[in-house]
Design a protein around this motif. Structure first.
Motif, PDB file in Angstrom:
ATOM      1  N   PRO A 143      31.704  13.150  -3.649  1.00 29.79           N
ATOM      2  CA  PRO A 143      30.964  13.939  -3.472  1.00 29.79           C
ATOM      3  C   PRO A 143      29.589  14.286  -3.001  1.00 29.79           C
ATOM      4  O   PRO A 143      28.478  14.609  -2.920  1.00 29.79           O
ATOM      5  N   ASN A 144      28.701  13.651  -4.514  1.00 32.72           N
ATOM      6  CA  ASN A 144      27.483  12.986  -4.450  1.00 32.72           C
ATOM      7  C   ASN A 144      26.512  11.951  -4.099  1.00 32.72           C
ATOM      8  O   ASN A 144      25.919  11.466  -5.120  1.00 32.72           O
ATOM      9  N   GLN A 145      27.806  10.725  -4.062  1.00 32.74           N
ATOM     10  CA  GLN A 145      27.211  10.177  -3.633  1.00 32.74           C
ATOM     11  C   GLN A 145      25.476   9.479  -2.506  1.00 32.74           C
ATOM     12  O   GLN A 145      25.017  10.445  -1.900  1.00 32.74           O
ATOM     13  N   LEU A 185      28.155   8.920  -9.446  1.00 34.68           N
ATOM     14  CA  LEU A 185      29.445   9.564 -10.171  1.00 34.68           C
ATOM     15  C   LEU A 185      30.013  10.550 -11.119  1.00 34.68           C
ATOM     16  O   LEU A 185      30.189  10.451 -11.339  1.00 34.68           O
ATOM     17  N   THR A 186      28.353  10.994 -10.464  1.00 27.44           N
ATOM     18  CA  THR A 186      28.838  12.599 -11.031  1.00 27.44           C
ATOM     19  C   THR A 186      30.058  13.368 -10.593  1.00 27.44           C
ATOM     20  O   THR A 186      30.208  13.305  -9.388  1.00 27.44           O
ATOM     21  N   LEU A 187      30.945  13.784 -11.239  1.00 35.84           N
ATOM     22  CA  LEU A 187      31.860  15.436 -10.692  1.00 35.84           C
ATOM     23  C   LEU A 187      31.222  16.631 -11.541  1.00 35.84           C
ATOM     24  O   LEU A 187      30.996  16.602 -12.742  1.00 35.84           O
ATOM     25  N   ALA A 188      31.385  17.601 -10.771  1.00 31.86           N
ATOM     26  CA  ALA A 188      30.751  19.243 -11.112  1.00 31.86           C
ATOM     27  C   ALA A 188      32.055  19.481 -11.800  1.00 31.86           C
ATOM     28  O   ALA A 188      33.495  19.088 -10.885  1.00 31.86           O
ATOM     29  N   PRO A 189      32.631  20.537 -11.835  1.00 36.18           N
ATOM     30  CA  PRO A 189      33.683  21.237 -12.808  1.00 36.18           C
ATOM     31  C   PRO A 189      34.025  21.082 -10.831  1.00 36.18           C
ATOM     32  O   PRO A 189      33.234  22.376 -10.098  1.00 36.18           O
ATOM     33  N   GLY A 190      35.667  20.760 -10.689  1.00 32.53           N
ATOM     34  CA  GLY A 190      35.998  20.797 -10.101  1.00 32.53           C
ATOM     35  C   GLY A 190      35.604  20.040  -8.448  1.00 32.53           C
ATOM     36  O   GLY A 190      36.304  20.348  -7.140  1.00 32.53           O
ATOM     37  N   GLY A 227      21.724  18.813  -6.648  1.00 35.83           N
ATOM     38  CA  GLY A 227      21.074  18.720  -4.847  1.00 35.83           C
ATOM     39  C   GLY A 227      22.157  19.402  -4.680  1.00 35.83           C
ATOM     40  O   GLY A 227      21.912  20.878  -4.851  1.00 35.83           O
ATOM     41  N   SER A 228      22.282  19.050  -3.516  1.00 40.71           N
ATOM     42  CA  SER A 228      22.878  19.923  -2.384  1.00 40.71           C
ATOM     43  C   SER A 228      24.903  20.451  -2.811  1.00 40.71           C
ATOM     44  O   SER A 228      25.547  20.302  -1.280  1.00 40.71           O
ATOM     45  N   SER A 229      24.818  19.718  -3.603  1.00 40.96           N
ATOM     46  CA  SER A 229      26.430  20.064  -4.029  1.00 40.96           C
ATOM     47  C   SER A 229      27.188  21.023  -4.361  1.00 40.96           C
ATOM     48  O   SER A 229      25.768  22.398  -4.562  1.00 40.96           O
TER      49      SER A 229
END
Lengths: 230, 185
Positions: A143-145, A185-190, A227-229
Motif C-alpha cells: 500500500p505504501n510502495q 514495507l510498512t503497513l499502517a493499522p488495517g 504520506g498519501s496512505s
C-alpha cells in the motif's frame, strides 16, 4: 506457539521494570496474578496471515491448521485431482508465485514487515547458495510502495551483503531499509500486502524439503509518515 | 530455551494489560511459517514441458528430467553425420522427423501446458553469442507468428503445441549449444 510466547514476553519486561521502580529494594518477589491470554488463528491474529480465496495463488496455501503453511509439493499441489497434475515447481527455472496469502496489520501501530534471511531454515536455500534451489519471500500489492513501483519487493532485501553496501551506497536494515525505503514495507493499522515466493532452481539435482520463513513485523522500524496512505 | 520460558512467564502481564486497556498494540511479531517445496521434471512441473513425436528431434533425459532439442534430430545425425542446417536461411521445424510419413501427422515439437493457478502469457527468449536466432511459434496458427511477437495466453490447464524457427544468417559452420528460455508470466 513459541511465537506467541515471544510476543507476549516483549511487553512484560516493561511491566516488571515499572514495578521495580515503585516499590523500593527487595531481593525477590513472587506474586501470582491471573492472566488472560487469547490466541487466535492466523487469520485473526494481530499480524494476520490469511489465504483469501480472492488471491490468485491462495490454492497453494494450507490454512487448515492454526498456522498457515505453503505447499508446493507432491501431495498438495493444486490440481492434484486432474490427470497429469503438476508434482512440483519447474527445475532449471525461475518460478515466481505471488499472492499466496495476505499479511495484514491488525494492531494499532505502523509496522515494518520483513524476513531475516539469516533466520530462514535451512540456510542452504538462501544466500548461502549450497542448495540447487534459492527461495526468496516476496511482497506485492504494497500500500505504501515508493521503490520499484509495479514490481514485487523481496522481503529479505532489507539486508545487504558488504559488497552490496559498497556497490549501492545503501545501508542495510535497520540503519536503512537496504534497497528499499522504510515506507515500502510498512503497513499502517488495517493495511495489508500479498505474500509470495521467488523460487530459482539451477537444474542440477531435484530438491525436496521443508523451509521455514520467519515473517516479522516490527513497530520500531516502521515508517511513521505514510504520506498519501489512508 | 530458558530465555523463552522466562519470557513466557513475564509475558502474561503485558497480555492482560493489553486486553484490559483494549488496544491491539504490539511491538514486534515474528511468525515462523512452513513452506514445503519439491522440484519436478519437465513432465510434472507447474509449467509442463512435454516433447512431442519420437523422431529424436527432442529427447527427455537427466534428473531432474529436462527436454532437449537437436536440429537436425539425433536420428538424422546418426543416419548422416554431415547433415546440418544451411547458413543464411530460415528453418521452421513444426513436427518431429517421423511424423511426415504419417497420414495425419502430429504437429508440434513441444507442448507447453499451464498447470498453475493463473493464466499466463507464453513466449520464448533466446540470448546467445552466436549469430543464430531461435524462436517458437504456435503450429496451429496459420500465420506462424512467433510467440515472442504475439504471446498467446494459456488459461489454467490449457496447452499450446509449438514448433521451432531458426535463422542462420551470418552464422558459421559448426555445432552450437544454445539455450532457449521459455517464459510464462
Amino acid at each position: 506457539m513459541e511465537r506467541r510466547k515471544f510476543i507476549a514476553g516483549l511487553g512484560s519486561l516493561t511491566a516488571a521494570g515499572a514495578a521495580g521502580i515503585g516499590t523500593g529494594a527487595f531481593s525477590s518477589v513472587s506474586a501470582d496474578r491471573a492472566v488472560a491470554v487469547t490466541n487466535a488463528d492466523d487469520s485473526d491474529a494481530l499480524l494476520a496471515l490469511d489465504a483469501k480465496a480472492s488471491l490468485a495463488n491462495s490454492a497453494y496455501a494450507d490454512d487448515s491448521g492454526n498456522a498457515i503453511s505453503i505447499d508446493l509439493n507432491n501431495d498438495d499441489l493444486n490440481g492434484a485431482s486432474t490427470n497429469g497434475a503438476a508434482k512440483g515447481v519447474n527445475s532449471d527455472a525461475t518460478t515466481k508465485i505471488l499472492e499466496i496469502f495476505e499479511v495484514k496489520n491488525q494492531g494499532t501501530q505502523n509496522v515494518f514487515v520483513y524476513v531475516d534471511p539469516d533466520d530462514i531454515t535451512p540456510q542452504s536455500v538462501g544466500d548461502d547458495g549450497s542448495a540447487p534451489i534459492y527461495i526468496d519471500p516476496q511482497a506485492s500489492d504494497l500500500p505504501n510502495q515508493t521503490s520499484y513501483v509495479g514490481s514485487a519487493l523481496s522481503l529479505t532485501s532489507v539486508w545487504l551483503t558488504d559488497a552490496e553496501i559498497d556497490e549501492h551506497g545503501r545501508d542495510e536494515f535497520p540503519g536503512e531499509a537496504g534497497y528499499y525505503e522504510p515506507e515500502d514495507l510498512t503497513l499502517a493499522p488495517g493495511q495489508s500486502f500479498s505474500f509470495g515466493l521467488y523460487i530459482d532452481h539451477d537444474g542440477t539435482n531435484d530438491w525436496t524439503g521443508t523451509v521455514t520463513l520467519p515473517i516479522t513485523a516490527s513497530a520500531e522500524h516502521a515508517a511513521t509518515n505514510l504520506g498519501s496512505s489512508e | 530455551m530458558k530465555r523463552r520460558t522466562l519470557l513466557t512467564v513475564l509475558s502474561g502481564v503485558t497480555a492482560s494489560v493489553g486486553l484490559s486497556v483494549g488496544t491491539g498494540a504490539f511491538t514486534s511479531v515474528s511468525a515462523d511459517r512452513r513452506l514445503e517445496v519439491q522440484t519436478a521434471g519437465d513432465n510434472n512441473a507447474l509449467l509442463k514441458l512435454k516433447q512431442l513425436g519420437d523422431g529424436k528431434r527432442s529427447i527427455e533425459s537427466g534428473s531432474p528430467e529436462e527436454v532437449e532439442f537437436s536440429f537436425p534430430g539425433l536420428q538424422e545425425r546418426l543416419d548422416n553425420p554431415h547433415l546440418g542446417l544451411g547458413v543464411d536461411s530460415v528453418y521452421e521445424f513444426d513436427r518431429d522427423t517421423k511424423q511426415s510419413a504419417e497420414s495425419v501427422p502430429n504437429e508440434g515439437l513441444l507442448r507447453i501446458e499451464n498447470y498453475g493457478n493463473q493464466s499466463v502469457e507464453v513466449y520464448s527468449k533466446h540470448e546467445t553469442d552466436s549469430e543464430l536466432e531461435i524462436e517458437l511459434y504456435d503450429v496451429a496458427d496459420p500465420d506462424e507468428t512467433a510467440l515472442r511477437d504475439d504471446s498467446p495466453k494459456l488459461g489454467v490447464g490449457d496447452s499450446i503445441d509449438v514448433g521451432f524457427r531458426i535463422r542462420t544468417f551470418g552464422a558459421d559452420i559448426g555445432t552450437f549449444d544454445e539455450t532457449l528460455t521459455i517464459m510464462a508470466d
